[in-house]
Design an enzyme around this catalytic site. Structure first.
Site, PDB file in Angstrom:
ATOM      1  N   HIS A   1       0.828  -1.203   0.000  1.00 31.80           N
ATOM      2  CA  HIS A   1       0.000   0.000   0.000  1.00 31.80           C
ATOM      3  C   HIS A   1       0.867   1.259   0.000  1.00 31.80           C
ATOM      4  CE1 HIS A   1      -3.320   2.708   0.835  1.00 31.80           C
ATOM      5  NE2 HIS A   1      -4.157   1.695   0.674  1.00 31.80           N
ATOM      6  N   HIS A   2       0.423   2.250  -0.773  1.00 31.18           N
ATOM      7  CA  HIS A   2       1.185   3.501  -0.869  1.00 31.18           C
ATOM      8  C   HIS A   2       1.207   4.250   0.459  1.00 31.18           C
ATOM      9  CE1 HIS A   2       3.412   6.434  -2.935  1.00 31.18           C
ATOM     10  NE2 HIS A   2       2.727   6.515  -4.052  1.00 31.18           N
ATOM     11  N   ALA A   3       0.286   3.954   1.356  1.00 28.23           N
ATOM     12  CA  ALA A   3       0.326   4.580   2.678  1.00 28.23           C
ATOM     13  C   ALA A   3       1.515   4.102   3.493  1.00 28.23           C
ATOM     14  CB  ALA A   3      -0.964   4.274   3.446  1.00 28.23           C
TER      15      ALA A   3
ATOM     16  N   ASN B   1       5.967   7.995   3.225  1.00 27.29           N
ATOM     17  CA  ASN B   1       6.177   8.780   2.014  1.00 27.29           C
ATOM     18  C   ASN B   1       6.949  10.055   2.342  1.00 27.29           C
ATOM     19  OD1 ASN B   1       4.345   7.590  -0.365  1.00 27.29           O
ATOM     20  ND2 ASN B   1       3.335   7.231   1.598  1.00 27.29           N
TER      21      ASN B   1
END
Length: 510
Positions: free
Chosen positions: A144-146, A315
């Protein structure tokens, strides 16, 4: 427990059934370069041994009621590795099309939030991929990009992979222990304790941004630089509509030396500039063949990692907007314009880091805004923020190995959204650069053809440079940019790449 940053949480809030927010890659492993006994069981054992090297593997999400704060990561008390390492066999004939379709289908599904947000699919039956032995293997990763950005995702995979055929022994003690799932009252109480901390941080952040902005504006040389493209200044294209849930994907490799040879010709140009020019030329060709090329140039968003050596997961990015000069017919002239655009964008992107600006928005406001934007499909019904995302993930310049088997190729993927239906992921790895094309059936039903357009664009750029007069090139650079080539004969480096030129001419003739 650890609270997500605002930027990480945004990827949770933006997620929907038609827009899963995972990033990933396809790794191709040639059976001829795998050790005897390489199998799913060997792969499973390797991953199990490496879990202790990254906290991403065993942390799950805990969301806060009513979005009173951003979600939290906790050490998953119900972690089961079997849920994260599926095993599949490609349908016949086991070629590139089947592998790319499997990857697209995998990335089109939302990850289960009751588990750590990742999985790696072990793929068998790669039988008819050109240049790869029958009976080869693949890995399709998804996280997941989170949890990670592109760079952190690569670093997470590096915890599993090795840089030698010998499987390294990891002697570190596994001190990981699960946490209990917190009560509703517990997460609400913890959330309110963070409010005062954020208020104190806000004052320092605003002061730093103001100082950076004043310093930037005070530089006389900056005032002479034309500003980069603005958000919402991009022309409408077929890539900027509501996305559908059926994903499309393709990956293509390019010889790094071909790109490096072009870079050496144009002073001040970077490898990234050349790659952007290849993408621009390919998109121009693709849109032209569909009679969809806009008169105004396309605008690309290029994420910039601001991750430090000790930043960990999550991120850590800023971003720049780049004019892709798709309104320019000449390939070399297009590269020169892109080169100038990236220089302008890098200067102006420095004052306001994207990974900090959202930190001080109320969580319920950010969550509501993101969800309304997603659920109303608003993204496909206003002027695009930009047309395409082109993200560069640096890979190792040496071979990498999975349980002793050498990885032959790596193709990257990142999520798409309504209004932002095309993303190109660039990965450099062991003498090659790959372009991963992620889109959906409605916008790019033929990603393999788009990949060929990129190949044509590279050949076109090589041919344009080979035919230009050195004196003329020097004059153009001096007149437009006040610069001169690094040598008296800027084409010498390109002449050294005659083999690449032969391939370029052959491609154009075909």
């Amino acid at each position: 427990m650890e609270m997500l940053s605002a930027l990480d949480a945004t990827f949770i809030y933006l997620e929907s059934e038609h827009s899963p927010m995972a990033i990933g890659a396809v790794y191709v492993i040639d059976a001829d370069e795998a050790p005897a006994g390489f199998s799913y069981d060997a792969w499973y054992a390797l991953v199990k041994d490496r879990l202790k090297l990254s906290k991403v593997f065993r942390e799950r999400l805990v969301e806060v009621p009513w979005d009173l704060s951003f979600p939290y990561w906790i050490r998953d008390p119900g972690f089961d590795l079997d849920n994260h390492l599926p095993r599949v066999r490609l349908p016949a004939p086991g070629g590139m099309a089947e592998l790319m379709q499997l990857a697209a289908d995998t990335w089109g599904r939302v990850l289960d939030r009751d588990r750590p947000l990742w999985d790696i699919t072990f793929v068998e039956g790669l039988d008819t991929i050109p240049g790869i032995s029958k009976g080869s293997f693949g890995l399709v990763t998804r996280v997941h990009h989170a949890a990670v950005d592109g760079k952190a995702s690569a670093e997470t995979m590096a915890a599993i992979l090795d840089v030698t055929p010998e499987v390294r022994v990891v002697d570190d003690e596994d001190t990981w222990e699960p946490e209990e799932l917190p009560s509703t009252l517990g997460v609400i109480t913890r959330s309110w304790l963070n409010v005062g901390k954020k208020a104190r941080e806000l004052a320092g952040f605003v002061g730093q941004v103001a100082a950076d902005s004043v310093s930037l504006q005070g530089e006389k040389w900056v005032k002479k630089i034309e500003p980069p493209p603005r958000l919402l200044s991009a022309p409408p294209t077929i890539f900027n509509q509501p996305v559908d849930s059926k994903r499309t994907f393709w990956g293509k490799n390019f010889d790094f030396e071909r790109i490096r040879a072009i870079r050496k010709v144009v002073p001040g140009a970077t490898v990234n500039d050349v790659v952007l020019a290849i993408c621009a030329g390919g998109l121009r060709r693709y849109l032209s063949t569909r009679d969809e090329l806009p008169g105004k140039p396309l605008v690309a968003m290029a994420p910039i990692s601001v991750r430090g050596d000790e930043e960990g997961a999550g991120n850590q990015v800023s971003a720049m907007l780049v004019n892709l000069a798709t309104d320019i017919d000449d390939a070399l002239d297009r590269l020169l314009h892109i080169r100038s655009s990236t220089k302008r964008s890098k200067v102006h992107a420095g004052a306001l880091p994207a990974n900090r600006i959202t930190e001080f928005l109320p969580s319920e406001t950010l969550a509501a805004a993101a969800r309304v934007y997603t659920r109303t499909r608003l993204g496909g019904h206003h002027r695009p923020f930009f047309n395409v995302t082109i993200t560069n993930v640096p890979g190792p310049p040496v071979p990498i190995y999975a349980a002793g088997a050498r990885v032959h190729s790596a193709f990257g993927m990142a999520p798409i959204l309504d209004g932002l239906g095309l993303i190109l992921v660039i990965i450099s790895y062991y003498g090659r650069i790959s372009i991963g094309i992620s889109s959906c059936e409605e916008m790019v039903p033929d990603p393999d053809y788009m990949a060929e357009c990129f190949e044509h664009a590279l050949a076109e750029l090589e041919l344009a440079i080979s035919r230009v007069d050195p004196a003329k090139l020097s004059s153009v650079l001096k007149t437009r940019h006040g610069e001169t080539p690094e040598t008296s004969d800027p084409l010498q480096a390109f002449r050294d790449a005659s083999e690449a030129l032969d391939r370029a001419i052959k491609t154009l003739e075909d």
